[in-house]
Scaffold this motif. Structure first.
Motif, mmCIF file in Angstrom:
data_model
loop_
_atom_site.group_PDB
_atom_site.id
_atom_site.type_symbol
_atom_site.label_atom_id
_atom_site.label_comp_id
_atom_site.label_asym_id
_atom_site.label_seq_id
_atom_site.Cartn_x
_atom_site.Cartn_y
_atom_site.Cartn_z
ATOM 1 N N MET A 120 -6.918 -6.223 1.609
ATOM 2 C CA MET A 120 -7.288 -4.876 1.152
ATOM 3 C C MET A 120 -8.147 -4.947 -0.104
ATOM 4 O O MET A 120 -9.151 -4.242 -0.228
ATOM 5 C CB MET A 120 -6.030 -4.055 0.861
ATOM 6 C CG MET A 120 -5.200 -3.697 2.073
ATOM 7 S SD MET A 120 -3.738 -2.735 1.574
ATOM 8 C CE MET A 120 -2.832 -2.662 3.114
ATOM 9 N N THR A 142 -11.705 -5.806 0.553
ATOM 10 C CA THR A 142 -12.535 -4.711 1.073
ATOM 11 C C THR A 142 -13.146 -3.904 -0.066
ATOM 12 O O THR A 142 -14.216 -3.310 0.091
ATOM 13 C CB THR A 142 -11.736 -3.769 1.992
ATOM 14 O OG1 THR A 142 -10.726 -3.086 1.246
ATOM 15 C CG2 THR A 142 -11.091 -4.521 3.145
ATOM 16 N N ALA A 183 0.806 -1.225 0.000
ATOM 17 C CA ALA A 183 0.000 0.000 0.000
ATOM 18 C C ALA A 183 0.834 1.268 0.000
ATOM 19 O O ALA A 183 0.295 2.361 0.110
ATOM 20 C CB ALA A 183 -0.924 0.007 1.218
ATOM 21 N N ASP A 224 -4.103 -5.258 8.202
ATOM 22 C CA ASP A 224 -3.839 -3.847 7.897
ATOM 23 C C ASP A 224 -2.816 -3.669 6.789
ATOM 24 O O ASP A 224 -2.777 -2.621 6.141
ATOM 25 C CB ASP A 224 -3.350 -3.107 9.148
ATOM 26 C CG ASP A 224 -4.434 -2.913 10.183
ATOM 27 O OD1 ASP A 224 -5.625 -2.971 9.808
ATOM 28 O OD2 ASP A 224 -4.098 -2.704 11.363
#
Length: 461
Positions: free
Chosen positions: A391, A394, A336, A385
């Motif tokens: 990710m 989501t 990320a 996280d």
């Protein structure tokens, strides 16, 4: 909309920060060595100029003790970078950009206004920030119209899944509010920034438009336009570009976008072209000569500098400020710290990828939040996280209960990294295959979507 330069880069705020530090060191050296007054004065003048550019870009004075903080997160229309494996700190970004957080109260108000359950992008904080969304809802509740505007910078023939995020959400907004949409294809921008011919840039517009149409937009409510094509046929659009140009100085765009004296004038003037669709009379075939129709812009937050400039200019030319809904960034497979890139095929899942390519990319490149060994993972669990597979879920797994169960299982160690990756693969393969099937059916519809015409809406107020 901008998604990255190719060739000589603009001086970003992060570049400015580093330049100020280097220039400050030069000034100290010149003074210590008792250099000539002219040489020292010239260096000081440059230092002050850099600090002014930094303040214009960041909205605050340069402070040397911000060095550590400044290097952690950096966002502008061309660069997204963070040192944190968790990604950008969006709460800090809201403060830095001066926008407002999309809170539970606003989400509930959207639900009451539309009578529809909020999109999972809202429920999960993927669209997390706004400007004047309450004003749009005020107008909507009082039966006053608004329209949607988003865009795409067609820098390659194939789009990746990260490019779908604003279009998926915009499609939902169009459906629940029953409003028209304009989609800007900034092929002019890509010609200016990248090593493309005009014909190449326009051909990418056509190919990308097919992917956008495949998201399911209503042909009776949607106008997709190429800047290279539309500005030459719409006097209303070009007049607004010129109005904006008259009210934005070179110093302002240098401060906001980091342009330098060596940038071509096309780059310097481009922000006004991205601003023009924010005003309804840029589209006389849809809105006639009405200038008071509010615009709502769903976009990634790296585009916000364009629209801060637009919102600052709007009252001076007699138009309403556009409202915005900002999304987070879709992370690269490798983590990320950056957003996906069309220039690195392994950083992205492309809309042209086969089921086998998707499986290989996820298994080989998706950054894992798991432990080094199965035993450690079972004992301590994984970190959702930083795990890219989680990710991605989501964004694309719509079932809230299932997503929460996956989070619990992975965090507890009950689910292994390989199992999590398989879950993502099982979600992404049919999603991409279904998109590809829809895309095959829209080829003949591109011209109709891109022809200026009256949409089936009445804007008499």
């Amino acid at each position: 909309m901008a998604d990255g330069p190719n060739g000589e880069p603009c001086a970003s705020p992060l570049d400015l920060f580093n330049s100020i530090a280097a220039q400050g060191e030069l000034v100290r050296t010149l003074k210590a060595e008792k250099a000539s007054k002219d040489e020292t004065d010239s260096a000081v003048k440059m230092l002050l100029s850099l600090k002014m550019s930094y303040k214009a870009a960041m909205g605050e004075d340069y402070k040397a003790d911000y060095a550590t903080e400044a290097s952690e997160d950096f966002v502008d229309p061309w660069t997204v970078w963070t040192s944190s494996a968790k990604g950008i700190d969006y709460d800090k970004l809201i403060v830095q950009f001066g926008s407002s957080k999309i809170d539970k109260e606003l989400i509930n108000r959207i639900e009451r206004a539309t009578g529809q359950r909020p999109h999972h992008f809202l429920r999960r904080g993927i669209f997390f920030s706004h400007r004047d969304m309450n004003q749009v809802l005020d107008a909507y509740e009082n039966k006053k119209p608004f329209y949607l505007y988003t865009g795409r910078g067609p820098s390659s023939e194939a789009m990746h899944v990260g490019h779908l995020i604003p279009f998926i959400f915009t499609k939902w907004l169009q459906d629940v509010f029953n409003v028209p949409l304009v989609v800007q294809m900034s092929d002019d921008e890509k010609y200016l920034w990248k090593d493309l011919s005009l014909d190449q840039a326009y051909s990418y517009t056509i190919e990308n438009a097919k992917d956008i149409i495949a998201c399911g937009f209503d042909i009776n409510k949607t106008f997709i336009f190429s800047d290279l094509e539309y500005m030459g046929m719409s006097s209303g659009f070009y007049k607004n570009v010129v109005k904006i140009q008259k009210h934005v100085t070179f110093n302002q765009v240098k401060g906001i976008f980091g342009f330098t004296d060596s940038d071509c004038i096309g780059k310097i003037s481009f922000p006004t072209i991205q601003a023009a669709p924010s005003f309804s009379n840029s589209f006389p075939q849809i809105f006639r000569d009405k200038t008071d129709i509010q615009c709502l812009i769903p976009c990634a937050i790296d585009q916000d500098p364009y629209f801060r400039m637009t919102r600052d200019t709007a009252p001076r030319i007699g138009y309403p400020k556009p409202a915005l809904l900002h999304s987070t960034f879709f992370p690269a497979l490798q983590g990320a710290q950056t957003k996906m890139s069309t220039s690195d095929p392994n950083s992205s899942i492309f809309l042209t990828d086969t089921a086998k390519q998707i499986k290989t990319k996820v298994n080989k490149h998706a950054f894992s939040g798991g432990r080094d060994t199965v035993e450690e993972h079972r004992q301590f669990g994984g970190n959702c996280d930083v795990d890219v597979s989680f990710m991605y879920l989501t964004f694309f797994l719509e079932d809230d209960d299932r997503l929460e169960q996956i989070r619990k299982d992975y965090s507890s160690g009950a689910m292994l990294t390989g199992e999590l990756k398989k879950t993502l693969i099982d979600v992404m393969q049919p999603l991409i295959a279904e998109h590809q099937a829809r895309r095959k059916e829209v080829t003949g519809m591109v011209k109709e979507f891109m022809t200026p015409q009256q949409l089936s809406f009445c804007f008499d107020t």
